[in-house]
Design an enzyme around this catalytic site. Structure first.
Site, PDB file in Angstrom:
ATOM      1  N   SER A  54      37.402  39.732  36.379  1.00 26.90           N
ATOM      2  CA  SER A  54      37.323  40.842  35.434  1.00 26.90           C
ATOM      3  C   SER A  54      38.506  40.772  34.485  1.00 26.90           C
ATOM      4  CB  SER A  54      37.334  42.169  36.187  1.00 26.90           C
ATOM      5  OG  SER A  54      38.653  42.455  36.603  1.00 26.90           O
ATOM      6  N   LYS A  55      38.515  41.701  33.551  1.00 27.87           N
ATOM      7  CA  LYS A  55      39.578  41.731  32.532  1.00 27.87           C
ATOM      8  C   LYS A  55      40.971  41.726  33.129  1.00 27.87           C
ATOM      9  CE  LYS A  55      37.738  43.485  28.261  1.00 27.87           C
ATOM     10  NZ  LYS A  55      36.322  43.231  28.565  1.00 27.87           N
ATOM     11  N   ARG A  56      41.099  42.361  34.277  1.00 28.30           N
ATOM     12  CA  ARG A  56      42.404  42.427  34.939  1.00 28.30           C
ATOM     13  C   ARG A  56      42.986  41.035  35.171  1.00 28.30           C
ATOM     14  NH1 ARG A  56      42.576  43.340  39.774  1.00 28.30           N
ATOM     15  NH2 ARG A  56      40.319  43.403  40.134  1.00 28.30           N
TER      16      ARG A  56
END
Ligand code: GLU
Length: 421
Positions: A201-203
């Site tokens: 994910s973006k994290r």
């Protein structure tokens, strides 16, 4: 029979790295087998957003070098055909109306099963399969109906897609069977996780192919790296060219377990690919990247700066920070100049009339100046580096001064010398 595969992205935004990996596996399989790779857009409308996303998806695929065969197709163009098939299923009693929607009658007994190339045999008890809606009450066909129908119409022989679609497969299989068409072979490829074991994910970092491009990764790095997310030719080989990937790829060697996206490994690999480029090609890639990212820098100077950085950066986006001092003014911090005024003055004197003004002569002159001040070279060169490059970390100092030229170098030494005094 020649194989034919497809990638069927939903045009909801930039091309996600997971979809790109799945596209790559499809493409490698098609090219290895001498078959076809199709691009099919799973759109349900024709908005401006869809048109933009389609352009972006194609840009990203082209950048990666994943060429598709024939024109790309749109799911929306098949809506009418889908509705006709639904009517026929209704007429045959294989589907029924339910509050304005049309539901497909799934078998109630036995199992629906297939031999997945990656996962092996997968069986679903039919009693667990609900009668799936194939046309909504507003007349729009659903994904689970349109997608397998498109596979049938396109003559898709192998459906290679993310394993998040496994629960859809028994439904799609029964629909294909009901229309009397041939069932394709399925290969469900593993999800991509971060190093922490969570779904990417973006994290974790960049997500879209476009973001990796902007960060200055080479397409050949991305291709090589993505190929290894869930596939390996053997236990050892890591670096592989496009041709080698095509030659060695097989679905049988795709692993069923989740793959891990290691951003550090990606940087390492990109550094390897950058260093391996012939220097003219490296300069060319730099110029392309700079142009795409709004840096309007003198091409000849970029080309001359390129060899000074080629060994030192892992991503093209490090270039502006590392070599920007060739193209714009610097603003060295006083703390970094660290009381270097005497050396800065000595350097100015050493360089003012130096001939020739090239790296070996510059090095000799600055070493001699350091000697006269009884400074160790490291101690002496630090303020010079900070003065002319604006930073304590830079490409080779003497080569940099040569390229920067006498005039700019002297003026930077002078300015810094007065603020370090
Ligand atoms: N639009 C779907 C996806 O991107 C396509 C699934 C399929 O390949 O059937 O996941």
């Amino acid at each position: 029979m020649a194989v034919r595969v497809r990638i069927a992205p939903s045009p909801t935004g930039l091309l996600h790295i997971g979809t790109a990996r799945t596209a790559l596996f499809n493409w490698l399989f098609a090219r290895h087998e001498g078959g076809e790779f199709r691009l099919r857009i799973e759109n349900t409308d024709t908005s401006r957003e869809v048109a933009e996303a389609v352009d972006q998806i194609q840009d990203s695929l082209r950048w990666l070098g994943l060429d598709w065969d024939g024109p790309h197709t749109f799911q929306l163009d098949r809506m009418e055909d889908c509705r006709q098939v639904a009517e026929r299923l209704l007429a045959d009693g294989k589907a029924y109306e339910d509050e304005g929607a049309i539901r497909f009658r799934m078998p109630d007994e036995g199992v629906t099963a297939w031999d997945d190339i990656v996962r092996g045999r997968i069986e679903y008890p039919n009693e667990k399969l609900e009668d799936v809606v194939i046309v909504r009450s507003d007349g729009r066909p659903t994904y689970n109906f349109a997608s397998p129908m498109e596979d049938v119409w396109d003559g898709i022989t192998h459906v290679i897609r993310g394993d998040d679609h496994i629960p859809n497969t028994p439904k799609q299989l029964n629909i294909i069977r009901a229309v009397g068409a041939e069932i394709p072979v399925y290969a469900h490829v593993p999800m991509i996780f971060g190093m922490d074991g969570n779904k990417l994910s973006k994290r974790h970092g960049a997500q879209a192919v476009e973001e990796f491009r902007t960060a200055g990764y080479l397409p050949e790095t991305m291709l090589n790296f993505l190929a290894l997310l869930g596939w390996a030719p053997d236990g050892e080989t890591t670096l592989m060219s496009r041709d080698e990937l095509v030659e060695r790829f097989s679905l049988e060697r795709v692993s069923p377990s989740p793959s891990q996206f290691d951003y550090q490994k990606l940087d390492w690999m990109n550094g390897v690919y950058l260093r391996a480029l012939p220097s003219a090609e490296f300069a060319h890639r730099l110029l392309l990247w700079l142009g795409e990212n709004g840096f309007d820098w003198d091409a000849e100077r970029v080309t001359r700066a390129a060899p000074l950085v080629q060994e030192k950066i892992a991503r093209l986006d490090e270039f502006p920070g590392f070599a920007g001092f060739f193209f714009r003014d610097v603003d060295p911090s006083e703390a970094d100049l660290d009381g270097g005024a005497p050396m800065l003055t000595a350097a100015e004197e050493a360089l003012i009339a130096l001939e020739p003004f090239d790296a070996p002569a510059i090095e000799a002159a600055l070493r001699a100046a350091a000697d006269r001040l009884e400074l160790k070279p490291r101690q002496a060169f630090q303020p010079i580096r900070v003065a002319v490059t604006g930073s304590k970390v830079s490409p080779g100092l003497f080569e940099s001064i040569e390229l920067l030229g006498r005039e700019t170098t002297l003026s930077r030494l002078r300015v810094a010398g007065s603020s370090a005094a």
